[in-house]
Design a protein around this motif. Structure first.
Motif, short mmCIF file in Angstrom:
data_model
loop_
_atom_site.label_atom_id
_atom_site.label_comp_id
_atom_site.label_asym_id
_atom_site.label_seq_id
_atom_site.Cartn_x
_atom_site.Cartn_y
_atom_site.Cartn_z
N PHE A 60 0.85 -1.19 0.00
CA PHE A 60 0.00 0.00 0.00
C PHE A 60 0.88 1.24 0.00
O PHE A 60 2.09 1.14 0.24
CB PHE A 60 -0.97 0.03 1.21
N VAL A 62 1.15 5.31 1.51
CA VAL A 62 0.69 6.12 2.64
C VAL A 62 0.64 7.57 2.18
O VAL A 62 1.65 8.14 1.76
CB VAL A 62 1.63 5.99 3.86
N ALA A 71 -2.75 8.00 5.84
CA ALA A 71 -3.68 6.89 5.72
C ALA A 71 -3.22 5.97 4.60
O ALA A 71 -2.62 6.43 3.63
CB ALA A 71 -5.09 7.39 5.42
N PRO A 72 -3.50 4.68 4.73
CA PRO A 72 -3.10 3.76 3.66
C PRO A 72 -4.05 3.89 2.48
O PRO A 72 -5.26 4.03 2.67
CB PRO A 72 -3.26 2.38 4.32
N ILE A 76 -3.22 -3.58 -1.75
CA ILE A 76 -3.27 -4.69 -2.71
C ILE A 76 -4.29 -5.72 -2.27
O ILE A 76 -4.49 -5.96 -1.07
CB ILE A 76 -1.86 -5.31 -2.86
N LEU A 105 3.57 6.58 12.96
CA LEU A 105 3.39 6.05 11.61
C LEU A 105 4.07 4.71 11.45
O LEU A 105 3.51 3.77 10.88
CB LEU A 105 3.93 7.05 10.58
N LYS A 108 2.08 1.91 12.90
CA LYS A 108 0.91 1.57 12.07
C LYS A 108 1.31 0.78 10.84
O LYS A 108 0.64 -0.19 10.46
CB LYS A 108 0.19 2.85 11.65
N ILE A 109 2.38 1.22 10.22
CA ILE A 109 2.83 0.53 9.01
C ILE A 109 3.18 -0.92 9.32
O ILE A 109 2.73 -1.86 8.64
CB ILE A 109 4.04 1.25 8.37
N LYS A 111 2.37 -2.79 11.84
CA LYS A 111 1.21 -3.59 12.28
C LYS A 111 0.37 -4.02 11.07
O LYS A 111 -0.05 -5.18 10.97
CB LYS A 111 0.37 -2.74 13.24
N ARG A 112 0.17 -3.09 10.18
CA ARG A 112 -0.68 -3.39 9.03
C ARG A 112 -0.03 -4.41 8.10
O ARG A 112 -0.68 -5.34 7.62
CB ARG A 112 -1.00 -2.11 8.28
N MET A 116 -1.49 -8.01 7.18
CA MET A 116 -1.76 -8.41 5.79
C MET A 116 -1.06 -9.73 5.47
O MET A 116 -1.63 -10.61 4.81
CB MET A 116 -1.29 -7.32 4.82
N SER B 118 -8.90 3.40 9.03
CA SER B 118 -8.41 2.92 7.73
C SER B 118 -7.17 2.05 7.87
O SER B 118 -6.82 1.31 6.95
CB SER B 118 -8.11 4.12 6.82
N TRP B 119 -6.50 2.12 9.01
CA TRP B 119 -5.29 1.32 9.18
C TRP B 119 -5.60 -0.14 9.55
O TRP B 119 -4.72 -0.99 9.51
CB TRP B 119 -4.40 1.95 10.26
N ASP B 120 -6.85 -0.39 9.94
CA ASP B 120 -7.18 -1.77 10.32
C ASP B 120 -7.14 -2.69 9.11
O ASP B 120 -7.51 -2.29 8.00
CB ASP B 120 -8.58 -1.83 10.93
N TYR B 121 -6.72 -3.90 9.33
CA TYR B 121 -6.77 -4.92 8.27
C TYR B 121 -7.30 -6.18 8.91
O TYR B 121 -6.80 -6.61 9.95
CB TYR B 121 -5.37 -5.14 7.69
N PRO B 122 -8.31 -6.78 8.30
CA PRO B 122 -8.94 -7.92 9.00
C PRO B 122 -8.02 -9.12 9.07
O PRO B 122 -7.37 -9.49 8.08
CB PRO B 122 -10.17 -8.22 8.13
#
Lengths: 334, 735
Positions: A60, A62, A71-72, A76, A105, A108-109, A111-112, A116, B118-122
């Motif tokens: 993604f 940012v 925000a992302p 993908i 930031l 968040k990156i 963690k996301r 994913m 928006s940062w959450d991802y399931p």
């Protein structure tokens, strides 16, 4: 005395080569930059034929949202899995405007990205950050990288390195990918080849040898058609058939002229299309294998380990079909 | 909020259409350039209408006992807020188990969609939870479709949604087939159809999908169906496949307006500027567009003759419009008449009438018959504007018929009458549209309303740029409306005709011409109350006698130009006129050269103060900008030149050092060109400072001569040793 001599020779060799470290687990690689991970047969065949071991996949970007917060975007979607034996390395592109609070930031990156990977069964043992940072944003960017590295808890962190960034301080990462593409100004009519031109790379070559971060290199295999009106850049054209002689006349291998004003579809769904006017010019920019090899040779002389890993940008059948398999092999130095 | 997001995210309906057509109305908005061709109402194409319908449903369901605001909050805001809970309370009070259960399922559904972050991802487990949630919802909601007395269709929609999101295409299709015929064609059914539509296109049932997206006005999805083929080629292809496709309404409108965007020239709008960029080329964009329009006209004729299209009026009117673009006005009118007699929707007929008005407005004349026609069409447009909801966007409060009025009046009628030298007809139409449209008299939304005496609108610029004689004639007509022709009388009766506004403007125009007698005649008719409310009123408190070029000496001089909302007690422009007339007379009469020099020096200051460089710029202007090019462009009144000429004459008449010094300094201050300017440039990323010198400038020469007075008392008296600019000049000279 002999020992001292040997010692001096080793010291000399070390001094010459201390910056020249190859990237870890060097292997033929590609970038994947679409928003859905679905490979067609040609792309899968390419991966197999050339023994690609790594895919740097953009997870993604940012950017700042409507509230001015990072925000992302463009996350993908994993429609298919990649062939076995190929490692996916997530890449996150960070707009430099998002660097105000690097620690937050970074968390968040990381963690996301890990979430994913977990949801889509993609093992994550490395993350790459892509950012067009400068001296003014260096401090925050480096803080971001340090915070990301902490968050990765032992996993590897790589970064993209643009040519102009070679002259700046070295980012705190495990290795870098030198982006040898988009080296020129695509809006400039006089720019020879804004995708990759040795003239644009040469001024930075001197920094390559002493850059104190393990480096590999990325080369472009894409092309584009640039529309100019009275030498003023107007747009990147897509899906135009330059072979249609009722509309275009070839002035040179890289330059076409519009011979009949006509409309072409616009990629923007909110607009009707574009009018191309008789007399407009279309510059075709693509990079020949010979040019890539020439540049690679120049850079490899300065830093022999650079091309131990070559990354092609990007995996796309339409672009890759323009190159013969032996040309790709040569680029991968096989 | 969650429900709203869910609808937006989950429904293919709500893929950001919004005011699509309005946004397409050119990037740089010129009122004369609005799109004319409208066979569908783009105002209706936004998700707010569905929201409003849902809110209306629940308002009715709760017997109007729950406020609209609370329902809106519950559906689209915070479901757990105090306002939202009033909905639940009502249902509990009335023991409406069915509706309460439905709301429970709504809450479940909201929990299955994306979180607000928006940062959450399931995670995998979250995806599994969601899938199970959808299945639970599917099973539960499906039981209530026929069991629920009042919410059956809503349970049906919920079930279809659940089937869609759990990837159960067969169930989704079965639900549609079984229940679609049972429910009315309302917003619920439209939303339900959206799920099916996405399958249609993937399966190649393009026509079904296209018809659906066209029906609901989802232009973005419709375009996606056409894959970019939205010009003539796409229209021809679609006609082969489906000669009666509903999509033609949208395709042809978009196509016609895109051609309009490129070709129609107006005397008023900016499109003529765009086209002029292509002039002189043998095969310009214009030729290509006209060639394509001819092809379309041939195709449209074929469509009409084949008789397969159920709305031939659509095709014929598009062809007529293209004839108009090509300058074939009579042909256009003939085709429009033909189109009028053909089958078409009411909006298509209204569209024909609007285009006819546009074509005929290109033939402005003063005949009685023409005036009657124009008045008739203006009245019709007035009614159409009131009948269609207005919306607000970047370009103001409007609807399609406001756009038509603007295009016809600004783009055709006004320029047409100006060409006929009929200023009064042009001005009355401008006044009419200013009042009817720009001052929002169609809407009670007074927050957006412009006051009539607003000095930044088309009517003002029209009058401001006109000759004073023309505005005087128009002002006389306003006071004797019975002397005007029918069109003028109609337009004036719909205008705001505050004579203060016109007299003030005429007086100012005469001031610009330095006809202070005439200026006084008109300015004396303007009430002080009116002037106090003008946009420039707060800036009218400066003393015109303060020496402009020496105000930097006064530490107390107010640098802020805005001095607040004090009420004026007199009209400063009138005083200025009196002062100028008095000084002019004294200058004429005085024989003594020293006295005359003094008077000339004073009048020079008055001239300078009224320029945009001065503090009293409000006397001649209605706005001010820091932009130097604006200042230069506004300097038409020669006040600067007069100031300079007066100082130069004063300099010659009194040879005393004192007079020379003050005159030289005044000339230096008044010089349009400074003694140096920054001629720096970028080399790469680095800026290199560089100065360039204007040795022939008045400032340079004045400074040079002032140098000879440095040791004399007047130099000290006028404190020129404190002038930094002068110091820099002398420092430069030393080098």
């Amino acid at each position: 005395m002999k020992n001292i001599g040997l010692y001096i020779i080793c010291l000399f060799l070390f001094a010459c080569n201390r910056y020249d470290k190859p990237v870890p687990d060097a292997a033929p690689s590609v970038y994947f930059w679409r928003t859905t991970l679905d490979l067609d047969k040609e792309e899968i065949s390419f991966l197999r034929t050339h023994g690609i071991k790594k895919m740097y996949v953009r997870f993604f970007d940012v950017e700042l949202d409507n509230q001015g917060l990072p925000a992302p975007v463009g996350t993908i979607a994993f429609l298919h899995s990649v062939p076995r034996g190929i490692k996916i390395i997530p890449v996150v592109y960070v707009e430099y405007t998002c660097l105000k609070q690097p620690d937050t930031l970074a968390a968040k990156i990381v963690k996301r990205v890990l979430a994913m990977g977990d949801t889509n069964d993609v093992p994550i043992d490395e993350l790459q950050i892509d950012c067009d940072w400068t001296k003014h944003t260096q401090k925050n960017y480096f803080e971001l990288l340090r915070a990301v590295k902490r968050g990765l808890q032992g996993r590897r962190l790589s970064v993209t390195v643009r040519l102009h960034q070679l002259a700046l301080d070295v980012p705190p990462a495990d290795y870098g990918v030198l982006m040898c593409y988009n080296t020129g100004n695509l809006r400039s009519y006089d720019s020879c080849n804004p995708i990759l031109d040795i003239k644009d790379v040469k001024p930075f070559a001197k920094y390559v040898s002493k850059y104190s971060l393990p480096l590999c290199v990325a080369y472009p295999v894409f092309s584009w058609n640039l529309l100019f009106e009275n030498r003023q850049f107007r747009a990147i054209l897509r899906d135009v058939n330059l072979g249609d002689s009722t509309n275009y006349r070839k002035l040179s291998p890289k330059l076409y002229q519009v011979v009949r004003s006509h409309s072409v579809p616009s990629p923007d769904l909110n607009s009707f299309g574009m009018m191309l006017r008789r007399g407009d010019e279309i510059k075709v920019d693509e990079v020949a294998t010979a040019d890539i090899l020439k540049i690679n040779s120049m850079l490899a002389k300065k830093r022999p380990s650079l091309d131990k890993q070559v990354v092609l940008y990007s995996l796309n059948a339409k672009d890759l079909n323009k190159y013969k398999p032996y040309e790709i092999k040569k680029i991968y130095c096989r | 909020m969650k429900l709203k997001k869910f609808i937006v995210v989950s429904s293919v309906l709500l893929m950001c259409v919004g005011n699509y057509q309005a946004k397409a109305c050119v990037d740089s908005f010129a009122p004369a350039d609005c799109y004319m061709f409208s066979v569908y109402n783009h105002n209706k194409l936004n998700d707010e209408s569905i929201q409003n319908k849902c809110i209306a449903f629940w308002k009715n369901y709760t017997a109007n006992r729950v406020s609209e605001g609370d329902i809106r909050e519950f559906l689209y805001g915070q479901p757990t807020s105090k306002h939202s809970l009033s909905v639940v309370k009502y249902l509990q009070l009335h023991k409406d188990a069915d509706a309460l259960h439905y709301l429970e399922l709504i809450n479940l559904m909201n929990s299955l969609t994306c979180s607000g972050d928006s940062w959450d991802y399931p995670s995998k487990s979250e995806l599994v939870r969601r899938k199970h949630g959808w299945i639970t919802l599917f099973v539960d909601a499906s039981k209530h479709i026929t069991a629920s007395k009042r919410l059956g269709s809503r349970y049906w929609l919920m079930t279809m949604r659940a089937a869609y999101y759990s990837g159960n295409r067969a169930s989704c299709q079965r639900l549609w087939d079984r229940y679609a015929g049972k429910y009315p064609n309302d917003c619920v059914k439209e939303l339900a159809e959206g799920y099916i539509a996405s399958y249609w296109f993937k399966d190649g049932e393009r026509e079904k999908a296209r018809e659906y997206y066209a029906k609901i006005g989802d232009l973005r999805s419709l375009r996606w169906c056409f894959n970019g083929d939205i010009n003539l080629k796409g229209i021809e292809t679609l006609y082969k496949e489906a000669p009666n496709s509903v999509a033609f309404t949208y395709l042809i409108q978009d196509y016609v307006n895109s051609m309009d965007n490129q070709t129609d020239t107006t005397d008023y709008g900016y499109r003529s500027y765009r086209l002029s960029a292509y002039d002189g080329k043998a095969d310009s964009i214009k030729d290509a567009m006209f060639s394509e329009m001819k092809s379309f006209r041939r195709f449209a004729a074929k469509v009409v003759s084949e008789g397969k299209a159920s709305n031939p009026a659509l095709w014929q009117s598009a062809s007529a419009f293209f004839a108009y673009f090509n300058g074939e006005n009579q042909e256009a009118l003939d085709e429009l008449n033909k189109a009028d007699g053909m089958q078409g929707t009411q909006r298509m007929k209204d569209n024909i009438r609007a285009i006819r008005f546009l074509v005929k407005s290109s033939q402005s004349n003063d005949s009685h018959a023409y005036q009657e026609y124009v008045i008739g069409e203006l009245k019709w447009l007035d009614g159409m504007i009131k009948a269609e909801p207005l919306y607000t966007d970047w370009y103001g409060r409007r609807n399609h018929y406001v756009d038509v009025l603007r295009r016809v009046v600004y783009g055709r009628l006004v320029p047409g009458y100006l060409k006929l030298d009929n200023f009064c007809s042009a001005a009355s139409l401008m006044g009419m549209i200013q009042n009817m449209v720009e001052v929002n008299s169609y809407d009670n939304n007074s927050a957006n309303a412009q006051p009539f005496n607003y000095y930044s609108n088309d009517f003002f610029w029209f009058l401001d740029s006109a000759k004073v004689e023309d505005v005087v004639t128009y002002a006389k007509l306003l006071q004797n409306q019975q002397n005007g022709n029918e069109l003028q009388q109609y337009a004036i009766s719909h205008s705001n005709n505050d004579m203060n506004y016109f007299n003030e403007m005429i007086g100012t125009k005469y001031m610009r011409l330095q006809n202070f007698e005439q200026a006084k005649t008109y300015l004396s008719k303007v009430s002080v109350a009116f002037i106090s409310k003008m946009n420039i009123a707060p800036y009218m408190f400066y003393d015109s006698y303060k020496m402009l070029w020496f105000d930097w000496l006064d530490k107390n001089v107010k640098k802020e130009r805005y001095v607040g909302n004090k009420a004026l007690t007199t009209n400063p422009k009138l005083k200025y006129c009196d002062d100028m007339l008095s000084l002019q007379q004294q200058i004429r009469q005085t024989k003594d050269s020293v006295q005359k020099a003094d008077l000339l020096y004073q009048i020079a200051n008055l001239y300078a103060q009224a320029t945009l460089h001065g503090d009293c710029w409000t006397y001649l202007h209605y706005s001010w900008s820091v932009n130097p090019s604006y200042i230069l462009s506004e300097e038409k009144e020669h006040y600067s030149d007069n100031a300079i000429a007066s100082v130069q004459e004063a300099y010659k008449l009194n040879r005393s050092a004192d007079n020379k010094v003050r005159c030289l300094f005044a000339l230096a201050a008044l010089s349009p060109v400074p003694w140096f300017y920054n001629a720096g440039e970028y080399v790469g990323d680095t800026y290199y400072n560089k100065k360039a010198y204007n040795v022939n400038s008045m400032q340079w020469k004045s400074f040079a001569e002032l140098g000879t007075f440095r040791s004399l008392p007047p130099y000290t008296k006028y404190q020129l040793n404190r002038c930094d600019n002068l110091k820099n000049y002398f420092d430069y000279y030393k080098k």
